[in-house]
Design an enzyme around this catalytic site. Structure first.
Site, PDB file in Angstrom:
ATOM      1  N   SER A   1       0.775  -1.181  -0.027  1.00  0.00           N
ATOM      2  CA  SER A   1       0.057   0.013   0.034  1.00  0.00           C
ATOM      3  C   SER A   1       0.758   1.189  -0.185  1.00  0.00           C
ATOM      4  CB  SER A   1      -0.900   0.039   1.267  1.00  0.00           C
ATOM      5  OG  SER A   1      -0.007   0.015   2.473  1.00  0.00           O
TER       6      SER A   1
ATOM      7  N   ARG B   1      -4.700  -6.750  -6.345  1.00  0.00           N
ATOM      8  CA  ARG B   1      -5.182  -6.775  -5.168  1.00  0.00           C
ATOM      9  C   ARG B   1      -6.121  -5.722  -4.510  1.00  0.00           C
ATOM     10  NH1 ARG B   1      -1.037  -5.793   0.199  1.00  0.00           N
ATOM     11  NH2 ARG B   1      -1.815  -7.189   1.470  1.00  0.00           N
TER      12      ARG B   1
ATOM     13  N   ARG C   1      -6.652   0.704   8.055  1.00  0.00           N
ATOM     14  CA  ARG C   1      -5.249   1.375   8.862  1.00  0.00           C
ATOM     15  C   ARG C   1      -4.333   1.526   7.455  1.00  0.00           C
ATOM     16  NH1 ARG C   1      -1.678  -2.600   9.182  1.00  0.00           N
ATOM     17  NH2 ARG C   1      -2.591  -4.791   9.635  1.00  0.00           N
TER      18      ARG C   1
ATOM     19  N   HIS D   1      -3.506 -14.150   4.283  1.00  0.00           N
ATOM     20  CA  HIS D   1      -3.617 -14.318   5.819  1.00  0.00           C
ATOM     21  C   HIS D   1      -4.895 -14.834   6.366  1.00  0.00           C
ATOM     22  CE1 HIS D   1      -0.112 -12.188   4.898  1.00  0.00           C
ATOM     23  NE2 HIS D   1      -0.436 -10.924   5.241  1.00  0.00           N
TER      24      HIS D   1
ATOM     25  N   ASP E   1       6.019 -12.821   3.801  1.00  0.00           N
ATOM     26  CA  ASP E   1       5.743 -11.351   4.131  1.00  0.00           C
ATOM     27  C   ASP E   1       6.756 -10.486   4.237  1.00  0.00           C
ATOM     28  OD1 ASP E   1       3.773  -9.325   4.067  1.00  0.00           O
ATOM     29  OD2 ASP E   1       2.727 -10.038   5.900  1.00  0.00           O
TER      30      ASP E   1
ATOM     31  N   ASN F   1       4.827  -2.635   9.033  1.00  0.00           N
ATOM     32  CA  ASN F   1       4.111  -2.384  10.165  1.00  0.00           C
ATOM     33  C   ASN F   1       4.375  -3.317  11.323  1.00  0.00           C
ATOM     34  OD1 ASN F   1       2.538  -0.193   8.972  1.00  0.00           O
ATOM     35  ND2 ASN F   1       1.552  -1.479   7.847  1.00  0.00           N
TER      36      ASN F   1
HETATM   37  C1  0GY Z   1       0.889  -7.654   4.260  1.00  0.00           C
HETATM   38  C2  0GY Z   1       0.421  -7.050   5.555  1.00  0.00           C
HETATM   39  C3  0GY Z   1       0.239  -5.422   5.744  1.00  0.00           C
HETATM   40  C4  0GY Z   1       0.676  -4.529   4.774  1.00  0.00           C
HETATM   41  C5  0GY Z   1       0.494  -4.394   3.374  1.00  0.00           C
HETATM   42  O1  0GY Z   1       0.299  -3.458   1.379  1.00  0.00           O
HETATM   43  C6  0GY Z   1       0.484  -3.242   2.596  1.00  0.00           C
HETATM   44  O2  0GY Z   1       0.964  -2.109   2.984  1.00  0.00           O
HETATM   45  O3  0GY Z   1      -0.164  -5.442   3.136  1.00  0.00           O
HETATM   46  C7  0GY Z   1      -0.251  -5.075   6.928  1.00  0.00           C
HETATM   47  O4  0GY Z   1       0.177  -4.055   7.302  1.00  0.00           O
HETATM   48  O5  0GY Z   1      -1.018  -5.722   7.650  1.00  0.00           O
HETATM   49  O6  0GY Z   1       0.313  -8.876   4.039  1.00  0.00           O
HETATM   50  O7  0GY Z   1       2.035  -7.072   3.952  1.00  0.00           O
END
Ligand code: 0GY
Length: 293
Positions: free
Chosen positions: A72, A119, A125, A176, A244, A249
């Protein structure tokens, strides 16, 4: 926003040896920021986690390939992900996050660059908006490319998401396991609802990843294993797994990637389950032209 670093520089060597051709099917790359700046809408600002670092980790852990999932923090600009795929020399493919207005020509360019899925992220958040109608438009447009949809959500919205999931015409991969509350145990309400989703929708797959995010107990993740092993055993042809890395985070509970790999023989206890989880299933989805199973 101060920069976050969420991975260990020298993960342990796992005791478990992944089968030949194993795919780490959920990783990210961050930056390098000077070349690929983060989105102004990013909810976190990580240090660079480069393709070179990713490939060193892949080799150290005994994997052969990666699936790079657009994170993200890079918004809908997939340049860093495409760069990682390009640098992998055929050993990585990817999942993009795209703007609903994306052109057909740009979708074709992403396909050429190794993207095989999009995705949709529902975590408040991480993203400001999750427009279901626009996501469905995207899903219908990527279906002819043979891509699939990856969906990231938390267990509390599973019930309300079902009509949306049912309208998606492609294979769906849930990140997940839709983040169940693991402390409820293997018969808990969250994982039972998720199993019902898989039982009733044969096009839905899941990543049995996220031990470090979902476990309450922490390493060696016995609570996670108790909930997840039955999933691998029940849906052996619809599961994927990934480290992962670089663990966005997770700055307060940074996992050792070697320890995460050592969860694998506990959730997939036979050689056949391991081969399906780590080789056959990801190859079928991301390198179908090479998969002869
Ligand atoms: C993951 C989980 C996280 C983050 C992202 O795209 C992302 O920033 O997926 C999360 O913070 O739970 O699967 O990488």
């Amino acid at each position: 926003m101060s920069k976050s670093k969420t991975w260990v520089d020298r993960p342990s060597k796992p005791a478990f040896t992944p089968p030949p051709g194993a795919v780490d099917a959920h990783v990210h790359v961050f930056g390098p920021e000077t070349q690929f700046p983060f989105s102004p809408l990013a909810k976190y600002h990580p240090e660079d986690a480069t393709p070179e670092m990713l490939f060193a980790l892949r080799d150290h852990l005994g994997f052969s390939r990666n699936v790079i999932v657009q994170a993200s923090c890079h918004g809908v600009d997939n340049a860093a992900t495409l760069n990682g795929i390009r640098m992998s020399a055929g050993k990585a493919r990817g999942v993009a996050v795209v703007d609903p207005e994306i052109s057909d020509a740009e979708l074709a360019r992403l396909h050429e660059g190794g993207i095989r899925g999009v995705r949709f992220n529902f975590l408040k958040r991480l993203v400001d908006n999750a427009p279901k109608d626009k996501f469905l438009d995207i899903a219908r447009r990527i279906a002819p490319l043979g891509w699939h949809v990856v969906v990231y959500f938390e267990a509390d919205i599973l019930a309300e998401l079902i009509p949306f999931l049912e309208a998606i015409p492609t294979t769906i991969v849930v990140d997940h396991m839709g983040r169940p509350d693991i402390s409820q145990g293997p018969e808990g309400a969250d994982i039972t609802a998720f199993k019902h989703l898989l039982d009733t929708h044969p096009n839905i797959w899941t990543k049995v990843s996220g031990a470090e995010r979902l476990s309450v107990d922490g390493p060696p993740f016995a609570d996670f294993v108790a909930v997840v092993r039955p999933i691998v055993e029940r849906y052996p042809d619809r599961v994927l797994w990934g480290t992962d890395w670089p663990h966005p985070n997770m700055e307060h509970r940074i996992p050792d990637d070697g320890t995460l790999v050592d969860v694998l023989p506990k959730i997939a206890p036979t050689a056949e389950l391991q081969r399906k989880l780590l080789v056959d299933n990801p190859m079928r989805l991301y390198w179908p032209e090479e998969f002869a199973g």
